[in-house]
Design an enzyme around this catalytic site. Structure first.
Site, mmCIF file in Angstrom:
data_model
loop_
_atom_site.group_PDB
_atom_site.id
_atom_site.type_symbol
_atom_site.label_atom_id
_atom_site.label_comp_id
_atom_site.label_asym_id
_atom_site.label_seq_id
_atom_site.Cartn_x
_atom_site.Cartn_y
_atom_site.Cartn_z
ATOM 1 N N ASN A 45 1.006 -1.502 -0.018
ATOM 2 C CA ASN A 45 -0.045 0.196 0.340
ATOM 3 C C ASN A 45 0.579 1.143 0.159
ATOM 4 O O ASN A 45 2.109 1.127 0.755
ATOM 5 C CB ASN A 45 -1.257 -0.130 1.452
ATOM 6 N N GLU B 119 -0.199 5.589 0.931
ATOM 7 C CA GLU B 119 -0.493 6.110 0.961
ATOM 8 C C GLU B 119 0.136 7.876 0.578
ATOM 9 O O GLU B 119 1.026 7.961 -0.191
ATOM 10 C CB GLU B 119 -0.534 6.392 2.819
ATOM 11 N N ASN B 120 -1.313 7.948 1.027
ATOM 12 C CA ASN B 120 -0.183 9.911 0.617
ATOM 13 C C ASN B 120 -1.179 10.972 1.300
ATOM 14 O O ASN B 120 -2.630 10.460 2.088
ATOM 15 C CB ASN B 120 -1.295 10.543 -0.645
ATOM 16 N N SER C 4 -3.450 13.324 0.856
ATOM 17 C CA SER C 4 -4.148 13.542 0.723
ATOM 18 C C SER C 4 -5.053 12.142 0.508
ATOM 19 O O SER C 4 -4.300 11.209 -0.576
ATOM 20 C CB SER C 4 -3.962 14.315 -1.207
ATOM 21 N N TYR C 5 -5.507 12.162 1.531
ATOM 22 C CA TYR C 5 -5.352 10.628 2.214
ATOM 23 C C TYR C 5 -6.325 9.467 0.954
ATOM 24 O O TYR C 5 -6.387 8.696 0.873
ATOM 25 C CB TYR C 5 -6.650 10.348 3.320
ATOM 26 N N CYS D 231 -3.803 0.884 -2.512
ATOM 27 C CA CYS D 231 -4.092 -0.461 -1.762
ATOM 28 C C CYS D 231 -3.119 -1.410 -2.474
ATOM 29 O O CYS D 231 -3.109 -1.022 -3.429
ATOM 30 C CB CYS D 231 -5.476 -0.965 -1.735
ATOM 31 N N GLU E 215 -3.351 -5.064 -3.190
ATOM 32 C CA GLU E 215 -3.189 -5.766 -4.217
ATOM 33 C C GLU E 215 -3.533 -4.425 -5.677
ATOM 34 O O GLU E 215 -3.029 -5.659 -6.944
ATOM 35 C CB GLU E 215 -5.239 -5.597 -3.697
ATOM 36 N N CYS F 160 -10.271 -4.923 0.264
ATOM 37 C CA CYS F 160 -11.342 -4.844 0.495
ATOM 38 C C CYS F 160 -12.208 -4.263 -1.060
ATOM 39 O O CYS F 160 -11.821 -5.151 -1.796
ATOM 40 C CB CYS F 160 -10.757 -2.990 0.832
ATOM 41 N N CYS G 254 -11.054 -2.635 -4.026
ATOM 42 C CA CYS G 254 -10.217 -3.860 -5.104
ATOM 43 C C CYS G 254 -9.872 -5.066 -5.670
ATOM 44 O O CYS G 254 -9.945 -5.531 -6.570
ATOM 45 C CB CYS G 254 -8.864 -4.219 -3.605
HETATM 46 N N1 THU Z 1 -5.653 -1.610 2.182
HETATM 47 C C1 THU Z 1 -4.338 -1.955 1.071
HETATM 48 O O1 THU Z 1 -3.678 -2.067 0.842
HETATM 49 N N2 THU Z 1 -5.590 -2.847 0.764
HETATM 50 C C2 THU Z 1 -6.735 -3.714 1.648
HETATM 51 O O2 THU Z 1 -7.742 -4.360 0.938
HETATM 52 C C3 THU Z 1 -7.659 -2.803 1.601
HETATM 53 C C4 THU Z 1 -6.602 -1.246 2.732
HETATM 54 C C5 THU Z 1 -4.363 -0.201 2.935
HETATM 55 C C6 THU Z 1 -5.077 1.018 2.682
HETATM 56 C C7 THU Z 1 -4.448 2.051 3.925
HETATM 57 O O3 THU Z 1 -2.811 2.608 2.789
HETATM 58 C C8 THU Z 1 -4.437 0.930 4.844
HETATM 59 O O4 THU Z 1 -4.591 -0.243 4.131
HETATM 60 C C9 THU Z 1 -5.390 0.935 5.686
HETATM 61 O O5 THU Z 1 -6.487 1.011 5.067
#
Ligand code: THU
Length: 120
Positions: free
Chosen positions: A42, A44-45, A47-48, A53, A55, A80, A83
């Site tokens: 994953n 992240e940024n 800017s949420y 993700c 996957e 999620c 994904c």
């Molecule tokens: N996240 C994933 O990488 N995969 C998922 O299927 C669910 C969530 C990450 C996104 C974010 O960086 C962190 O988990 C918390 O939500």
């Protein structure tokens, strides 16, 4: 089966995640029909909502390398909904999702986790 991408490798890739905001790192390892492995984590940024993700990163990694036929994905958390919809574009119903968490492996068919994808 874990010898395919290795539990240790998955943990290694998980540690490389860029997750300074949630502190929650996720690792994924996508296996093609001919046995090649593509990792993702994953990203992240600040800017949420721009967060990507693990996957989806693994799929983009494989797609950029010309792959189109996928067998299974190992991931350190349940995927999620976003994904699953992303995967639906590229996988068949019998594609496998293996959740590797807390020293346990839970195995699912894609259709079990996401039986009714949106399709045009
Ligand atoms: N996240 C994933 O990488 N995969 C998922 O299927 C669910 C969530 C990450 C996104 C974010 O960086 C962190 O988990 C918390 O939500």
């Amino acid at each position: 089966m874990m010898s395919e991408c290795g539990g240790e490798e998955l943990e290694k890739i998980k540690k490389m995640a860029h997750a300074p905001y949630s502190g929650h790192r996720v690792g994924a390892c996508l296996i093609t029909q001919d046995g090649k492995e593509y990792f993702g984590f994953n990203i992240e940024n600040a800017s949420y909502s721009l967060t990507i993700c693990a996957e989806r990163v693994a799929f983009v990694h494989a797609l950029l390398n010309g792959e189109r036929n996928f067998k299974r994905i190992y991931v350190t958390d349940f995927p999620c909904g976003a994904c699953l919809q992303f995967m639906a574009e590229f996988v068949q119903d019998d594609f496998e999702i293996v959740v590797v968490k807390d020293g346990e492996e839970k195995r699912f068919k894609f259709r079990e986790l996401y039986p009714h994808p949106f399709r045009l």
